[in-house]
Design a protein around this motif. Structure first.
Motif, PDB file in Angstrom:
ATOM      1  N   PRO A  11       0.559  -0.987   0.046  1.00 31.40           N
ATOM      2  CA  PRO A  11       0.421  -0.240   0.063  1.00 31.40           C
ATOM      3  C   PRO A  11       0.932   1.532  -0.081  1.00 31.40           C
ATOM      4  CG  PRO A  11      -0.031  -0.788   1.761  1.00 31.40           C
ATOM      5  CD  PRO A  11       0.558  -1.912   1.134  1.00 31.40           C
ATOM      6  N   GLY A  12       0.428   2.250  -0.475  1.00 32.28           N
ATOM      7  CA  GLY A  12       1.410   3.639  -0.594  1.00 32.28           C
ATOM      8  C   GLY A  12       2.624   3.503  -1.555  1.00 32.28           C
ATOM      9  N   GLY A  13       2.808   2.120  -1.805  1.00 34.75           N
ATOM     10  CA  GLY A  13       3.567   2.510  -2.984  1.00 34.75           C
ATOM     11  C   GLY A  13       5.178   1.464  -2.054  1.00 34.75           C
ATOM     12  N   ARG A  35      12.668   3.121   8.615  1.00 45.03           N
ATOM     13  CA  ARG A  35      12.957   2.854  10.160  1.00 45.03           C
ATOM     14  C   ARG A  35      11.187   2.839  10.979  1.00 45.03           C
ATOM     15  NH1 ARG A  35      16.968   0.483   9.801  1.00 45.03           N
ATOM     16  NH2 ARG A  35      19.291   1.151  11.105  1.00 45.03           N
ATOM     17  N   LEU A  36      10.726   2.462  10.652  1.00 49.56           N
ATOM     18  CA  LEU A  36       9.891   1.823  11.630  1.00 49.56           C
ATOM     19  C   LEU A  36       8.592   0.482  11.671  1.00 49.56           C
ATOM     20  CD1 LEU A  36       7.084   3.851  12.166  1.00 49.56           C
ATOM     21  CD2 LEU A  36       5.762   2.831   9.629  1.00 49.56           C
ATOM     22  N   ALA A  37       8.485   0.145  12.859  1.00 48.01           N
ATOM     23  CA  ALA A  37       8.672  -1.235  13.338  1.00 48.01           C
ATOM     24  C   ALA A  37       6.688  -0.705  13.774  1.00 48.01           C
ATOM     25  CB  ALA A  37       8.948  -1.155  14.991  1.00 48.01           C
ATOM     26  N   ILE A  38       6.245  -2.160  13.249  1.00 44.52           N
ATOM     27  CA  ILE A  38       5.359  -2.435  13.139  1.00 44.52           C
ATOM     28  C   ILE A  38       4.474  -3.290  14.012  1.00 44.52           C
ATOM     29  CG2 ILE A  38       2.909  -2.251  12.277  1.00 44.52           C
ATOM     30  CD1 ILE A  38       4.264  -1.026   9.671  1.00 44.52           C
ATOM     31  N   ARG A  92       4.995   7.571   4.988  1.00 42.36           N
ATOM     32  CA  ARG A  92       4.917   8.796   4.690  1.00 42.36           C
ATOM     33  C   ARG A  92       5.721   9.522   5.321  1.00 42.36           C
ATOM     34  NH1 ARG A  92      -0.615   8.418   1.878  1.00 42.36           N
ATOM     35  NH2 ARG A  92       0.063   7.246   0.256  1.00 42.36           N
ATOM     36  N   GLU A  93       5.387   9.964   6.827  1.00 42.25           N
ATOM     37  CA  GLU A  93       5.759  10.782   7.924  1.00 42.25           C
ATOM     38  C   GLU A  93       7.712  11.296   7.748  1.00 42.25           C
ATOM     39  OE1 GLU A  93       3.795  11.244  11.832  1.00 42.25           O
ATOM     40  OE2 GLU A  93       1.796  11.299   9.905  1.00 42.25           O
ATOM     41  N   ARG A  94       7.491   9.447   7.773  1.00 47.61           N
ATOM     42  CA  ARG A  94       9.067   9.337   7.811  1.00 47.61           C
ATOM     43  C   ARG A  94       9.914   8.991   6.975  1.00 47.61           C
ATOM     44  NH1 ARG A  94      10.718   8.125  12.874  1.00 47.61           N
ATOM     45  NH2 ARG A  94      12.245   6.474  12.149  1.00 47.61           N
ATOM     46  N   ALA A  95       9.354   8.926   5.356  1.00 51.27           N
ATOM     47  CA  ALA A  95      10.126   9.421   4.643  1.00 51.27           C
ATOM     48  C   ALA A  95      10.922  10.487   3.863  1.00 51.27           C
ATOM     49  CB  ALA A  95       9.009   8.902   2.639  1.00 51.27           C
ATOM     50  N   PRO A  96      12.228  10.111   3.212  1.00 53.63           N
ATOM     51  CA  PRO A  96      13.140  11.063   3.238  1.00 53.63           C
ATOM     52  C   PRO A  96      12.677  12.745   2.341  1.00 53.63           C
ATOM     53  CG  PRO A  96      13.653   9.369   1.983  1.00 53.63           C
ATOM     54  CD  PRO A  96      12.769   8.788   2.869  1.00 53.63           C
ATOM     55  N   LEU A  97      12.704  13.697   2.427  1.00 52.42           N
ATOM     56  CA  LEU A  97      12.066  14.818   2.323  1.00 52.42           C
ATOM     57  C   LEU A  97      12.007  14.187   0.011  1.00 52.42           C
ATOM     58  CD1 LEU A  97      12.628  17.885   3.748  1.00 52.42           C
ATOM     59  CD2 LEU A  97      10.718  16.559   3.381  1.00 52.42           C
ATOM     60  N   HIS A  98      13.382  13.992   0.022  1.00 51.47           N
ATOM     61  CA  HIS A  98      13.804  13.710  -1.286  1.00 51.47           C
ATOM     62  C   HIS A  98      14.691  11.919  -1.623  1.00 51.47           C
ATOM     63  CE1 HIS A  98      13.295  18.454  -2.004  1.00 51.47           C
ATOM     64  NE2 HIS A  98      14.391  18.636  -0.945  1.00 51.47           N
ATOM     65  N   PRO A  99      13.708  11.474  -2.111  1.00 48.41           N
ATOM     66  CA  PRO A  99      14.232  10.085  -1.693  1.00 48.41           C
ATOM     67  C   PRO A  99      14.347   9.943  -3.044  1.00 48.41           C
ATOM     68  CG  PRO A  99      11.813  10.262  -2.996  1.00 48.41           C
ATOM     69  CD  PRO A  99      12.345  11.633  -1.664  1.00 48.41           C
ATOM     70  N   ASP A 100      14.841  10.337  -4.024  1.00 50.50           N
ATOM     71  CA  ASP A 100      15.876  10.291  -5.442  1.00 50.50           C
ATOM     72  C   ASP A 100      17.406  11.152  -4.731  1.00 50.50           C
ATOM     73  OD1 ASP A 100      13.896   9.058  -7.102  1.00 50.50           O
ATOM     74  OD2 ASP A 100      13.098  11.067  -8.109  1.00 50.50           O
ATOM     75  N   ALA A 101      17.254  11.673  -4.566  1.00 52.29           N
ATOM     76  CA  ALA A 101      18.969  12.006  -4.131  1.00 52.29           C
ATOM     77  C   ALA A 101      19.000  11.083  -2.374  1.00 52.29           C
ATOM     78  CB  ALA A 101      18.228  13.987  -3.483  1.00 52.29           C
ATOM     79  N   ALA A 102      18.197  10.886  -1.617  1.00 54.58           N
ATOM     80  CA  ALA A 102      18.991   9.827  -0.646  1.00 54.58           C
ATOM     81  C   ALA A 102      19.495   8.744  -1.341  1.00 54.58           C
ATOM     82  CB  ALA A 102      17.588   9.227  -0.020  1.00 54.58           C
ATOM     83  N   ARG A 103      19.184   8.137  -2.388  1.00 55.17           N
ATOM     84  CA  ARG A 103      19.453   6.681  -2.815  1.00 55.17           C
ATOM     85  C   ARG A 103      20.676   7.228  -3.420  1.00 55.17           C
ATOM     86  NH1 ARG A 103      14.106   5.365  -4.062  1.00 55.17           N
ATOM     87  NH2 ARG A 103      13.837   6.625  -6.034  1.00 55.17           N
TER      88      ARG A 103
END
Length: 114
Positions: A11-13, A35-38, A92-103
């Motif tokens: 979900p949400g990709g 870095r999310l534990a459920i 989404r809240e814990r995702a990097p602001l610029h995921p492509d740059a992070a990669r």
């Protein structure tokens, strides 16, 4: 199992892992990139010293940069869609602001092409 079947659909990709090892524990589910534990807690988590044990577990995970989302098992059965929506929102809240740059690292300097 109901939640796992929903999370396997990405979900949400977002990709999730089940029974992911971290800090000497097996996380019920995890979104490693965020870095999310459920954790899904049954009734036993409200008894005895289990609350203190859960707090110690959450602190150990926090030392590794993990945030812990806890749900009561009966809530998963009552409203699975709401649980999945909450999980996707937390990702989404814990995702990097610029995921492509992070990669890929920082952007090229002016006038240069990759």
């Amino acid at each position: 199992m109901r939640l796992w079947f929903a999370l396997r659909l990405r979900p949400g990709g977002f990709k999730f892992r089940r029974q992911h090892p971290a800090a000497g524990y097996a996380l019920d589910f995890a979104r490693v990139a965020a870095r999310l534990a459920i954790e899904i807690d049954g009734e036993v988590h409200a008894r005895g010293d289990q609350l203190a044990r859960d707090c110690a577990r959450d602190e150990a995970l926090a030392s590794l940069g993990f945030a812990t989302l806890r749900f009561v098992a009966r809530d998963v059965f009552a409203d699975l869609d709401a649980m999945v929506t909450a999980i996707v929102g937390a990702c989404r809240e814990r995702a990097p602001l610029h995921p492509d740059a992070a990669r890929r690292g920082p952007p090229p300097r002016a006038g240069k092409v990759r």
